[in-house]
Enzyme design. Sequence first.
Site, PDB file in Angstrom:
ATOM      1  N   SER A   1     -16.437  57.005  53.326  1.00 39.45           N
ATOM      2  CA  SER A   1     -16.697  55.575  53.210  1.00 39.45           C
ATOM      3  C   SER A   1     -18.021  55.317  52.504  1.00 39.45           C
ATOM      4  CB  SER A   1     -16.643  54.915  54.589  1.00 39.45           C
ATOM      5  OG  SER A   1     -16.700  53.521  54.489  1.00 39.45           O
TER       6      SER A   1
ATOM      7  N   ASP B   1     -17.445  48.701  48.980  1.00 40.25           N
ATOM      8  CA  ASP B   1     -18.083  49.973  49.288  1.00 40.25           C
ATOM      9  C   ASP B   1     -17.275  51.087  48.608  1.00 40.25           C
ATOM     10  OD1 ASP B   1     -15.861  50.153  50.973  1.00 40.25           O
ATOM     11  OD2 ASP B   1     -16.999  51.050  52.622  1.00 40.25           O
TER      12      ASP B   1
ATOM     13  N   ASP C   1     -15.129  53.455  49.253  1.00 42.99           N
ATOM     14  CA  ASP C   1     -13.690  53.648  49.449  1.00 42.99           C
ATOM     15  C   ASP C   1     -12.944  52.321  49.503  1.00 42.99           C
ATOM     16  OD1 ASP C   1     -14.624  52.957  52.009  1.00 42.99           O
ATOM     17  OD2 ASP C   1     -13.042  54.104  53.004  1.00 42.99           O
TER      18      ASP C   1
ATOM     19  N   ASP D   1     -12.802  49.750  51.425  1.00 43.95           N
ATOM     20  CA  ASP D   1     -12.255  49.083  52.599  1.00 43.95           C
ATOM     21  C   ASP D   1     -13.166  47.968  53.091  1.00 43.95           C
ATOM     22  OD1 ASP D   1     -14.247  50.675  53.704  1.00 43.95           O
ATOM     23  OD2 ASP D   1     -13.006  51.474  55.322  1.00 43.95           O
TER      24      ASP D   1
END
Length: 498
Positions: free
Chosen positions: A104, A251, A253, A255
Site C-alpha cells: 500500500s 496512494d 496501490d 485503494d
Amino acid sequence: MLRFGTAGLRGPLRDGPDGMNVTTVSRATAGLVAWLRDRCLGGGAVVVGRDARHGSAKFAAATAEIFAAAGFPVTLLPRPLPTPVVAYAVRELGAVAGVQITASHNPATDNGYKVYLDGGSQLIAPADAEIERCIEAVAEPIDRVPVTPADDDLVRRYLHRVAALPARIGGSGARAGIRIALTPLHGVGGELAVEALRAAGFPDVHVVDDQFRPDPDFPTVAFPNPEEPGATDLLLATAARVGADVAIALDPDADRCAVGVPRPDGGWRMLRGDETGVLLGDCVLRTAPDDALVATTIVSSRLLSKLAPARGGRYAETLTGFKWLARAGDGLVYAYEEAIGHCVDPAAVRDKDGISAAVLAADLVARLKAAGRDLNDELDDYAVEFGLHAGDQVSLRLASAAAAAAAVERLRTDPPHEIAGEPVEYTDQLRVRGRMRTDALIFQGVSSRVVVRPSGTEPKLKCYLEVVEPVGSRADLPAARAAARERLSALRDFCRKF
C-alpha cells in the site's frame, strides 16, 4: 515470523522469516491453501494480483503457482494493477480467496501479502490466527506449477462498473465539464484512473508527469502517502498551474483517494479524509434507498452520524479498517475511514477503492459547478446544519510498535479526567466486549473528542482530534473556525506530551 496485521502480512524486503521474500510468501500461500482445504474450499477459484513494488512480480508468480499446484483454478492478473481490482475480481468470480501483493503506502523498502476471503472482504480474526498456525505447520518442499496470466477481461469489467457510477449514484442531469489534476504517487493507479474518469465523462485530466509511471523507489516523496506532509505538493502545484477544479491523489496501490480543492484566497488545500468522507456519504445517501446504511470508524468524525439520519439513512460505527467496515451491516451503501479510504460501491468492491471514489468525487464537483457551487460551499452548509466539525491528527513516529503500545498503556494506567480545560469521559476499548474491543482510548467531552491508539501497520502513536463549534448562520463561520483552531491547538499540545 511476520504476523498477519491489517488483512495480511507486511514487512521489509529481506531474507529470513521476519522479512518479505519468496520463502515467506511461499509458506504463507501453502498455509492459506491448507486453511482453505480444512474448510472444504479446496479447488475453489483464487485471484492473485500485484502492484509494482520491488519483488511483487516474483511474489505473485510464486503465490499463483503454489495455488495451481494444489488444485485451485487461479486467475493471475495480467500486470501490476490496483488492489481494488483484486477485491472486485474475488467478488465478481465468486472466488474462495484472493491475494494482492502490495504494501500500500508503506516505504519503498517494504512489501506485503494482502488476503481477501469469499465475498471479496478482507481477512479478519480468528481466520488470521488460524492461517498463521497453518503456516507454522508447512513442510518443505512446496510444489509449484506454471500459471499463464489472464487477459484484460476482468480489468475491463471493473472499469465499466466504475465508469457507470455517476449514472447509478450521482444521479442524472446536466454536469459541467471540469478539469482534474491527478497523481498516482508513482503507484499503479494512474492509467486506470485516467481511463475510468474519461469513460465516466471527464476527459480533461492533467497528470503529474514526474509521478505518473509506476516506480518502486518513489523518488519524489519521502513517504508515498497522500496524507504525509509534502506528498501532494507537486499535485497542488499542477492543479494551480492548469486551473483545475479538483485535485486527486491516489496512494501507490490506489485503494485510497485524497481530494484537493481551491481555497477562496487562490491557493489550494487537501481535504481531510473526514471532509471527503461526509461529502461522498451525502452524495450516496441522496440517491440511496430509504434506511440505507452508511458506516465509519471509532476514530472518524461524528459528522456522518448526524448527517445519516437527516438524509433518511442508518449509521454504523466499527473498529478501524475496512475488514470491519465492509461487515458493518445489511444494506451498506457507503463506508469510509478518516485515512482517505472510501467504499462507494460495496455491491462490487467490499473494500476501499480510490479509483471509484475519484470518479464519484469528480461527478460531485461537476454537478456542483453546474449549480454555481463547489465542495467548500457544501462543507459550509454542513457546518450550519450540524455544527462546525473540525478535526486533526497527531501522529508520533516512535522507535517500534512496542514503544507505541507502551505509550498507550501508560495513558491507560493514569487517564486524564480533563483535557484542554474540558471534563472528559474515558472509554477503554480493551474493556469493551465483542467486536468493538481494540487497543484504543477515547476521551469524550461535550464538544471535543480525543482518540489515542497505536498504529496497526507502522511504529506510530496516533491521536485523532475533533472539536464541534455551534454555527447559527454562514456569518458565524469565521468566528467558529477561529475558536475551533484554538481548541484543536490545545488538544494537540495534550497529545504531544506522550
